[in-house]
Scaffold this active site. Structure first.
Site, PDB file in Angstrom:
ATOM      1  N   TYR A  28      40.930  41.852  42.437  1.00 35.78           N
ATOM      2  CA  TYR A  28      40.193  41.461  43.646  1.00 35.78           C
ATOM      3  C   TYR A  28      38.790  42.066  43.638  1.00 35.78           C
ATOM      4  O   TYR A  28      37.803  41.378  43.891  1.00 35.78           O
ATOM      5  CB  TYR A  28      40.975  41.907  44.894  1.00 35.78           C
ATOM      6  CG  TYR A  28      40.268  41.637  46.196  1.00 35.78           C
ATOM      7  CD1 TYR A  28      40.094  40.339  46.651  1.00 35.78           C
ATOM      8  CD2 TYR A  28      39.769  42.680  46.967  1.00 35.78           C
ATOM      9  CE1 TYR A  28      39.432  40.082  47.842  1.00 35.78           C
ATOM     10  CE2 TYR A  28      39.109  42.435  48.161  1.00 35.78           C
ATOM     11  CZ  TYR A  28      38.950  41.133  48.597  1.00 35.78           C
ATOM     12  OH  TYR A  28      38.290  40.881  49.772  1.00 35.78           O
ATOM     13  N   GLU A  50      40.934  38.697  57.360  1.00 30.80           N
ATOM     14  CA  GLU A  50      40.401  39.986  57.843  1.00 30.80           C
ATOM     15  C   GLU A  50      41.001  40.321  59.205  1.00 30.80           C
ATOM     16  O   GLU A  50      41.301  41.484  59.488  1.00 30.80           O
ATOM     17  CB  GLU A  50      38.876  39.956  57.911  1.00 30.80           C
ATOM     18  CG  GLU A  50      38.184  39.870  56.563  1.00 30.80           C
ATOM     19  CD  GLU A  50      38.405  41.060  55.646  1.00 30.80           C
ATOM     20  OE1 GLU A  50      38.900  42.111  56.085  1.00 30.80           O
ATOM     21  OE2 GLU A  50      38.074  40.929  54.451  1.00 30.80           O
ATOM     22  N   TRP A  58      44.625  46.466  53.193  1.00 29.41           N
ATOM     23  CA  TRP A  58      44.225  45.174  52.637  1.00 29.41           C
ATOM     24  C   TRP A  58      45.214  44.697  51.580  1.00 29.41           C
ATOM     25  O   TRP A  58      45.453  43.493  51.437  1.00 29.41           O
ATOM     26  CB  TRP A  58      42.804  45.250  52.073  1.00 29.41           C
ATOM     27  CG  TRP A  58      42.373  43.945  51.476  1.00 29.41           C
ATOM     28  CD1 TRP A  58      42.114  43.694  50.169  1.00 29.41           C
ATOM     29  CD2 TRP A  58      42.180  42.704  52.157  1.00 29.41           C
ATOM     30  NE1 TRP A  58      41.767  42.377  50.002  1.00 29.41           N
ATOM     31  CE2 TRP A  58      41.806  41.743  51.206  1.00 29.41           C
ATOM     32  CE3 TRP A  58      42.301  42.308  53.494  1.00 29.41           C
ATOM     33  CZ2 TRP A  58      41.541  40.412  51.531  1.00 29.41           C
ATOM     34  CZ3 TRP A  58      42.040  40.982  53.818  1.00 29.41           C
ATOM     35  CH2 TRP A  58      41.659  40.055  52.850  1.00 29.41           C
TER      36      TRP A  58
END
Length: 195
Positions: A28, A50, A58
């Site tokens: 990522y 988000e 995350w």
């Protein structure tokens, strides 16, 4: 233990220290985070993810992204905007996503709002809040990376004014980082010049 400076990964390249805890993060970090994202549907996906991340790590969201995409029709605004109460109930029981009622409701409501906007409006609104990159020094450590900025606060206010939910200043800044509006790769990170 990191002091917040870039660390060498398995390949010897220096990276932001948060990126080295799992292979998912390395991918990522290297291929996506901080690279410019355009297009209303792509930005709707990032904004939604988000919002789902709020209060979680995350990596939890990243590992469920395929499930989110399947559950939310690939985050195509026009499709999500017509989700029914049955779709909402399906989402609330879907183990492939985070089953948070408020976040699901916000995603559905945001899609309905965005479906009324002209094509390109979300992209234009978000990118109009990108700060001048030349005026920002590259962060040397994680301590140099803010959680909120004047620009993210302004973006949050603009999105809320237009009817969007779950878009506070911290979420807005995370969106700005993820979508390349700001470059928060550390100064010595291998991706700094490539972001």
């Amino acid at each position: 233990m990191s002091d917040g400076t870039a660390l060498a990964g398995a390949d010897g390249a220096l990276r932001c220290p948060w990126a080295l805890s799992t292979p998912d993060y390395v991918t990522y970090h290297d291929e996506e985070w901080g690279r410019p994202v355009h297009g209303d549907d792509a930005l709707f996906e990032r904004l939604s993810l988000e919002a789902f991340q709020s209060g979680l790590s995350w990596i939890t969201i990243l590992r469920r992204r395929a499930g989110f995409r399947a559950a939310f029709a690939g985050f195509e605004i026009a499709s999500v905007a017509v989700f029914t109460d049955e779709d909402r109930e399906r989402l609330l029981t879907d183990p492939g996503i985070i089953r948070n009622r408020a976040k699901i409701d916000a995603t559905l409501a945001n899609a309905r709002v965005l479906a009324e906007w002209a094509p390109g409006d979300l992209d234009e609104l978000i990118w109009s809040h990108a700060p001048d990159r030349a005026g920002r020094p590259a962060p040397k450590t994680l301590a140099d990376v803010p959680a909120v900025t004047d620009e993210s606060t302004a973006l949050s206010k603009a999105l809320k004014k237009r009817g969007l939910r779950f878009v506070g200043p911290t979420t807005a800044y995370a969106l700005m980082q993820a979508c390349g509006l700001v470059d928060d790769h550390l100064a010595s990170c291998v991706r700094r010049s490539a972001a």
